[in-house]
Each structure stands twice: as structure tokens, then as C-alpha cells.
Design a protein around this motif. Structure first.
Motif, PDB file in Angstrom:
ATOM      1  N   TYR A   8       0.795  -1.359  -0.016  1.00 35.86           N
ATOM      2  CA  TYR A   8       0.003   0.124   0.114  1.00 35.86           C
ATOM      3  C   TYR A   8       0.800   1.292   0.136  1.00 35.86           C
ATOM      4  N   LEU A 178      -7.464   5.099   1.166  1.00 33.01           N
ATOM      5  CA  LEU A 178      -6.597   4.360   1.255  1.00 33.01           C
ATOM      6  C   LEU A 178      -7.057   3.551   2.758  1.00 33.01           C
ATOM      7  N   GLU A 181      -9.904   1.282   2.212  1.00 35.24           N
ATOM      8  CA  GLU A 181      -9.396   0.123   1.414  1.00 35.24           C
ATOM      9  C   GLU A 181      -8.620  -0.926   2.249  1.00 35.24           C
ATOM     10  N   MET A 182      -7.744  -0.261   3.086  1.00 38.01           N
ATOM     11  CA  MET A 182      -6.990  -1.126   3.861  1.00 38.01           C
ATOM     12  C   MET A 182      -7.699  -1.853   5.017  1.00 38.01           C
TER      13      MET A 182
END
Lengths: 222, 304
Positions: A8, A178, A181-182
């Protein structure tokens, strides 16, 4: 321990947050100062426009504005901010536009409160030596007002930094998107949350301290 | 009409003002005309796109339930955040260093984090660690995020309120033999909350605005989210945005007006200490509280 970070681009996401913040801050400072000038100007119509703008924009959720820039401006009206073929760039620019429109209302109010801190005598003296409205504002009042409102402007800047997360709503690849998503893909929810929380503390805390120090240094001693 | 910045206009200034007004009006009309043209070009002015809002169905099926959810989440968050904020605000002024330190850390931490991150995190936390049904989960997540953020903002508001009280209040309370806890709950806190009431009501505007985040990112069926369903049904994106924005503006304008009415009233009433801290005072006078940032009003999404 932090192997969940692999794969990531966390730093890239935060860099996007910083870019959004910096561009929006500059834009809203300019537009906000213009609005503030309108709100104290001798022309009633400009005053009315400034007041209406601030009161309307302040009461609309930022999320509505940001989503509108994407679904309304871009999809319906075809406003692509010069990046019709690149969806990422377009989203970024639209988000900045939205942040400027929204944050300027708060910048305007901060600067207006700063103008109120300038003693009456200053403007009277300026008028007495024959300066007109724009000269008084540019040369005498605004420079003092700015130094008085560094602290409130720092609050606006910090709020803006946090607000840039709303850009996630239109798919700009910044920190909040992000993180979403993570935490959906990885098991270490708590650790991921801590990393992103820390990121924002790192971004906002020095800003507050630095500008607070600057405000004390630059304050006009009266 | 005279102000600090300009004199009562004489004949020349009057002429100039009229000229500027005319130029400004023309510019404004130009922009409006351009927007109107653009709307017309994209067929956004057709009556069938606006017509749904004149009948009951669009309101009763989409907008009012959405507005209801927005208000519900905002009200619940406020009700939980206020006592929590009061507790943390008081804890920050404790005589015990570790209580003070812990409360301070918590407050500063949650104030520095965007509400959106708190909501996303809470949502994922509820998915993994609890068995809250998936319909209820967005509401819980939204409320959790709003409570954590706004409790820490309100903690600062309450603390500023208590610090703004005259020192004699505490001294008098001690003099009549009240203990520290009694002084706080019976003397200081009621006055502080009264003095800060306008700022607290203004904070409601921030909370109402922030519920929209849950609609976009978590699928919480609030006003902005209902707009999407509505627009999908009637294919009226622009009109729906305009109507929803107006609903928000009216709602928040009412809250803001109520706050300033309250402020006026408190300022006038003889019973108060005279120390009414509105949002402006809190914002402009950060000297009162060390490191006051994100004092609410500016903290919509993530706060602002």
C-alpha cells in the motif's frame, strides 16, 4: 509488525492529502480575502453578496459540495477542469475547487473578525491623510488584520487538512480512501487505524504549534 | 452609512458607489445568465425534473425519511457527546496530574483526527467485533464517529466556559463549605454550560453537516444519501442537489439563528455572569484556552 503496510502506498496517500490541503489553502485564502473585502466595502450590493455567500456556503455540508462537483459539475455540466481524459486529475482538481469554495467562507469570517480588531483611529487617521477605501484596506487595515488572525486562520487550515478526507467521497486517492481500502482487506484494523490517526496528528499538530508561535511573534502589540 | 473604513459618502463617492453597484450587478447577472444557459443546454430546466418536488411522493418517500435520519443521528450524537465532553472538560482541569494528562491526551488526539476516519474505523470495528445488524451498523458507526470527535470539541468548549467564570465563584463556594466536587457540579458547571449554550447549539450545525459523510461513505440513509436514490428514480441530479442543499441551509440557518438569539438573551439576562462565549469569542480569543483549534464551527467534514 508493520508488514500490513506492504503493498500500500501510505506515504503517497498522505502526500495527496498534503497537496489537496496546500492548494486549497492558497486558493481559499485569496477568495476568502476578496470576500472579506466585499463584506466591508462601501457598496451595499457587494456587502450583500458577501454575506449571502458566506451564510449559504457555511450551512451546506462540505460532503454535499464535494459530491456535487463530481456528479453535478463534471457529469452533467461537463466541467472537467482541463482534464477530461484523466479521471484522477479531474477528481483532484474538482475536489480542490470544492474545498476552496467552502473554506473561503470560513477564511472570510476569520479575516473580518481581524478587521474588527484594528482600532478605529487607524482607519480614521488613514482617511484623514487622504487615503481612499481600497488604500486604507490594503495598506493600513488588512496587514494588521492578518497578523491578528493567524490563530483563527490556523484553525481553518487545520480543519481544512482534516476536511480533505471528504475527497474520498469522489474517489480521490488520499489518506481516508486508502484507510477504507486497507481496513476492509487487512486483519489489523487497530494498527491501520493507529497509523492513519498518527499521520493526521503529525500533519495537524506541528501546523497548530508553528502558527500559534507565529501568531504570538507577529501580533501587533497594543 | 458610515463605518470604520469609509466616511459617509459625499457626492463623488455616491457616484462611484452607484457605478460600482452597476458594474457588480452586471457581472453577477452575467454569471447567473451563464449558469442559466448551461442549465438550459443540459436540459436541467425542464419542468418534469422539478415537478416531483411539488408533489408529496418525493418528499414522503425519499427526502423526509432522509432528513429524519440526519436529525436522529445528530440528536443522539449531541445527547451522548455533551455529558461525555463535560466529563473530559472537567477531567482536563483535575488536580491529579495523571487524570489531567490522560484526559488531555484523549481530547487532543480525537480532535486531531478527521471524523471520516473515526466513522470508517468504527464501522469496521462493528463489523468484526459486534453482531449489530448490517442495517443498524451505519447509524452506529456515524454516531460513534460524531460522538468521539464532538465530545472532545465540547470538552474544550466546556473547559473554556469554566475558565471564563469569575474566580469569586469558586472562592465563595469554598467559603460556604462546599467540597471540590460539589463546587464543580453545583456552581461552576451549570454556569459554564449556560454561558456556552450558544457555542453548543452552533456545534449542532457541525454535527448535522457531518452526518452527510456517513451517507456517502457508509451508506447511512440520511438526506444526502436519499438524494441519490431520488435522483436515480427521477433522473434529476441537479434539481435534487439544489433542493437538498436548500433543506440543509434552512435547517442549519434555523439552528444558527437560534444560537444567536440565545446568545442575545443570555447577554441581556441579569442572572448570567455576563460572560457569554459565543463561537466567535471562542474562535477569536484562543488565548483563553491553550491550543484551541478546531473549535467546532470550522470543522465540518472531519469537522468543518
Amino acid at each position: 509488525m508493520f508488514d500490513f503496510l506492504e503493498g500500500y502506498d501510505v506515504l503517497g496517500a498522505f502526500w495527496m492529502t498534503v497537496k489537496l490541503t496546500a492548494l486549497s489553502a492558497v486558493g481559499s485564502l485569496i477568495w476568502g480575502t476578496l470576500l472579506a473585502a466585499m463584506r466591508v466595502s462601501p457598496v451595499p450590493l457587494m456587502r450583500g453578496f458577501g454575506t449571502a455567500y458566506v451564510n449559504i456556503v457555511r450551512n451546506i455540508p462540505l460532503t454535499v459540495i464535494i459530491v456535487f462537483t463530481s456528479l453535478g459539475l463534471a457529469d452533467i455540466f461537463g466541467v472537467t477542469m482541463g482534464a477530461a481524459d484523466n479521471f484522477d486529475v479531474q477528481g483532484f482538481r474538482l475536489a480542490v475547487l470544492g474545498f476552496i469554495a467552502y473554506t473561503a467562507a470560513f477564511v472570510c469570517e476569520a479575516i473580518r473578525s481581524g478587521i474588527n480588531t484594528v482600532p478605529l483611529g487607524q482607519a480614521e487617521a488613514a482617511r484623514a491623510i487622504g487615503l481612499n477605501f481600497s488604500q486604507t484596506l490594503r495598506l493600513i487595515v488588512l496587514p494588521q488584520a492578518f497578523r491578528a488572525v493567524i490563530n483563527p486562520l490556523a484553525n481553518v487550515l487545520i480543519a481544512l487538512t482534516k476536511n480533505t478526507t471528504v475527497a474520498a467521497a469522489i474517489g480521490v486517492a488520499e489518506a481516508a480512501l486508502l484507510m477504507k481500502e486497507m481496513i476492509e482487506n487487512e486483519a489489523q484494523t487497530l494498527a491501520i487505524g493507529a497509523v492513519f490517526a498518527l499521520g493526521f496528528v503529525v500533519l495537524t499538530l506541528p501546523t497548530g504549534l508553528l502558527l500559534g508561535w507565529l501568531a504570538k511573534r507577529l501580533a501587533v502589540k497594543r | 452609512m458610515s463605518s470604520v473604513l469609509y466616511d459617509t459618502p459625499g457626492p463623488r463617492a455616491k457616484r462611484r458607489n452607484v457605478l460600482l453597484s452597476v458594474v457588480f450587478t452586471l457581472l453577477l447577472l452575467l454569471v447567473l445568465w451563464w449558469v442559466w444557459q448551461k442549465m438550459d443546454d443540459k436540459n436541467q430546466l425542464e419542468w418534469n425534473l422539478w415537478e416531483p418536488f411539488t408533489t408529496g411522493a418525493a418528499w414522503t418517500t425519499y427526502l423526509l425519511p432522509g432528513l429524519g435520519n440526519t436529525l436522529k443521528a445528530a440528536a443522539i450524537s449531541m445527547v451522548i457527546a455533551l455529558p461525555l465532553g463535560a466529563v473530559f472538560g472537567i477531567a482536563r482541569m483535575s488536580d491529579h496530574a495523571w487524570v489531567r494528562g490522560a484526559a488531555g491526551t484523549v481530547v487532543e488526539f480525537f480532535r486531531a483526527i478527521p471524523v471520516l476516519l473515526l466513522m470508517l474505523f468504527a464501522n469496521e470495528f462493528y463489523v468484526r467485533s459486534t453482531d449489530i445488524s448490517s442495517e443498524q451498523r451505519p447509524l452506529y458507526a456515524v454516531i460513534t464517529g460524531l460522538v468521539l470527535y464532538n465530545a472532545s470539541v465540547l470538552a474544550e468548549v466546556v473547559r473554556a466556559g469554566i475558565l471564563s467564570l469569575p474566580k469569586g465563584q469558586t472562592e465563595a463556594a469554598y467559603a460556604v463549605g462546599l467540597r471540590k466536587g460539589q463546587t464543580m457540579t453545583n456552581i461552576l458547571l451549570p454556569q459554564a454550560v449556560t454561558a456556552m449554550l450558544p457555542a453548543i447549539v452552533s456545534q449542532l450545525v457541525v454535527i448535522v453537516k457531518d452526518t452527510a459523510l456517513g451517507g456517502v461513505m457508509l451508506g447511512f440513509p440520511e438526506l444526502l444519501n436519499s438524494r441519490q436514490t431520488l435522483a436515480a428514480n427521477y433522473a434529476n441530479v441537479i434539481p435534487s442537489f439544489i433542493v437538498v442543499a436548500i433543506v440543509y441551509i434552512v435547517l442549519n440557518f434555523l439552528l444558527t439563528s437560534f444560537a444567536s438569539w440565545l446568545e442575545q438573551r443570555l447577554r441581556r439576562s441579569k442572572k448570567s455572569t455576563g460572560a457569554v462565549l459565543g463561537e466567535d469569542t471562542v474562535e477569536v480569543n484562543p488565548a483563553a484556552v491553550r491550543g484551541t483549534y478546531g473549535t467546532g464551527e470550522n470543522t465540518g467534514g472531519g469537522g468543518f
